[in-house]
Design a protein around this motif. Structure first.
Motif, PDB file in Angstrom:
ATOM      1  N   ASP A  72       0.884  -1.107   0.088  1.00  0.00           N
ATOM      2  CA  ASP A  72       0.054   0.093   0.006  1.00  0.00           C
ATOM      3  C   ASP A  72       0.834   1.278   0.094  1.00  0.00           C
ATOM      4  O   ASP A  72       2.029   1.170   0.024  1.00  0.00           O
ATOM      5  CB  ASP A  72      -1.097  -0.022   1.147  1.00  0.00           C
ATOM      6  CG  ASP A  72      -0.193  -0.345   2.529  1.00  0.00           C
ATOM      7  OD1 ASP A  72       0.856   0.332   2.547  1.00  0.00           O
ATOM      8  OD2 ASP A  72      -0.861  -0.814   3.601  1.00  0.00           O
ATOM      9  N   ASP A  73       0.340   2.481   0.042  1.00  0.00           N
ATOM     10  CA  ASP A  73       0.971   3.568  -0.049  1.00  0.00           C
ATOM     11  C   ASP A  73       1.930   3.967   1.035  1.00  0.00           C
ATOM     12  O   ASP A  73       2.880   4.588   1.150  1.00  0.00           O
ATOM     13  CB  ASP A  73       0.012   4.895  -0.397  1.00  0.00           C
ATOM     14  CG  ASP A  73      -0.498   4.880  -1.703  1.00  0.00           C
ATOM     15  OD1 ASP A  73      -0.043   4.126  -2.675  1.00  0.00           O
ATOM     16  OD2 ASP A  73      -1.523   5.615  -1.982  1.00  0.00           O
ATOM     17  N   LYS A  74       1.287   3.246   2.350  1.00  0.00           N
ATOM     18  CA  LYS A  74       2.183   3.664   3.502  1.00  0.00           C
ATOM     19  C   LYS A  74       3.479   2.743   3.494  1.00  0.00           C
ATOM     20  O   LYS A  74       4.483   3.730   3.835  1.00  0.00           O
ATOM     21  CB  LYS A  74       1.073   3.140   4.938  1.00  0.00           C
ATOM     22  CG  LYS A  74       1.934   3.612   5.948  1.00  0.00           C
ATOM     23  CD  LYS A  74       0.896   3.039   6.980  1.00  0.00           C
ATOM     24  CE  LYS A  74       1.613   3.099   8.543  1.00  0.00           C
ATOM     25  NZ  LYS A  74       0.794   2.542   9.713  1.00  0.00           N
ATOM     26  N   ARG A 103       4.849   1.850   0.791  1.00  0.00           N
ATOM     27  CA  ARG A 103       5.899   2.515  -0.374  1.00  0.00           C
ATOM     28  C   ARG A 103       6.424   3.786   0.197  1.00  0.00           C
ATOM     29  O   ARG A 103       7.547   3.875  -0.168  1.00  0.00           O
ATOM     30  CB  ARG A 103       4.877   2.635  -1.484  1.00  0.00           C
ATOM     31  CG  ARG A 103       5.791   3.233  -2.565  1.00  0.00           C
ATOM     32  CD  ARG A 103       4.826   3.239  -4.056  1.00  0.00           C
ATOM     33  NE  ARG A 103       4.276   2.009  -4.318  1.00  0.00           N
ATOM     34  CZ  ARG A 103       2.840   1.428  -3.892  1.00  0.00           C
ATOM     35  NH1 ARG A 103       2.317   2.398  -3.449  1.00  0.00           N
ATOM     36  NH2 ARG A 103       2.413   0.150  -4.361  1.00  0.00           N
TER      37      ARG A 103
END
Length: 167
Positions: A134-136, A138
């Motif tokens: 997920d973006d976190k 990443r």
């Protein structure tokens, strides 16, 4: 070398070449659990230095520089298998299966934390970023990669005195 994750990554690359996707994923998962990642890169220079040190009639600084240059020319045997397993996305029709993506994210994070060289740590952070769930995750990998680059840059600014450092 049971606690070293690099051999597991090499075995994963071999398994993938044989078309054994399950085994490859298992080896990557095993690597992620390793307590360290050591490719013994620095030993190349040390072994060459041991040989060069015994040669008389050559300036010690020249011998030391030759040892360092020799070490820098070596291939990193883990680089191609790791790229093929966890980073190569040129074939858009062949995306990594979820198990391998998760294994690669874990192995990347482990490499970034426990790699013995900046090369291993940098690649680990990139692998973690590419395979992030997920973006976190990443964002965390990107910040870690930036921190590793900053430390490597600071180290690169310090030019060793080869004559003094190796004698």
């Amino acid at each position: 070398d049971a606690d070293n994750g690099v051999p597991s990554l090499l075995l994963a690359g071999r398994a993938q070449k044989r078309g054994e996707a399950d085994s490859a994923a298992s080896f990557v998962e095993q690597a992620a659990l390793a307590s360290r990642f050591d490719d013994y890169w620095s030993e190349r220079a040390a072994r060459w230095w041991s040989y060069l040190r015994a040669i008389d009639g050559v300036d010690p600084a020249v011998r030391a520089k030759a040892a360092a240059n020799y070490a820098a020319t070596g291939d990193l045997p883990w680089a191609l298998p790791l790229r093929a397993l966890c980073a190569d996305d040129r074939d858009k029709d062949r995306e990594r299966v979820p198990r391998m993506r998760t294994a690669c994210a874990s192995a990347g994070a482990a490499l970034a934390d426990r790699g013995t060289t900046f090369a291993l740590r940098r690649v680990g952070a990139r692998i973690a970023e590419i395979n992030a769930a997920d973006d976190k995750a990443r964002g965390l990998a990107q910040r870690q990669h930036a921190a590793i680059l900053a430390i490597a840059a600071r180290c690169a600014q310090v030019t060793p005195d080869f004559a003094a450092a190796f004698e």
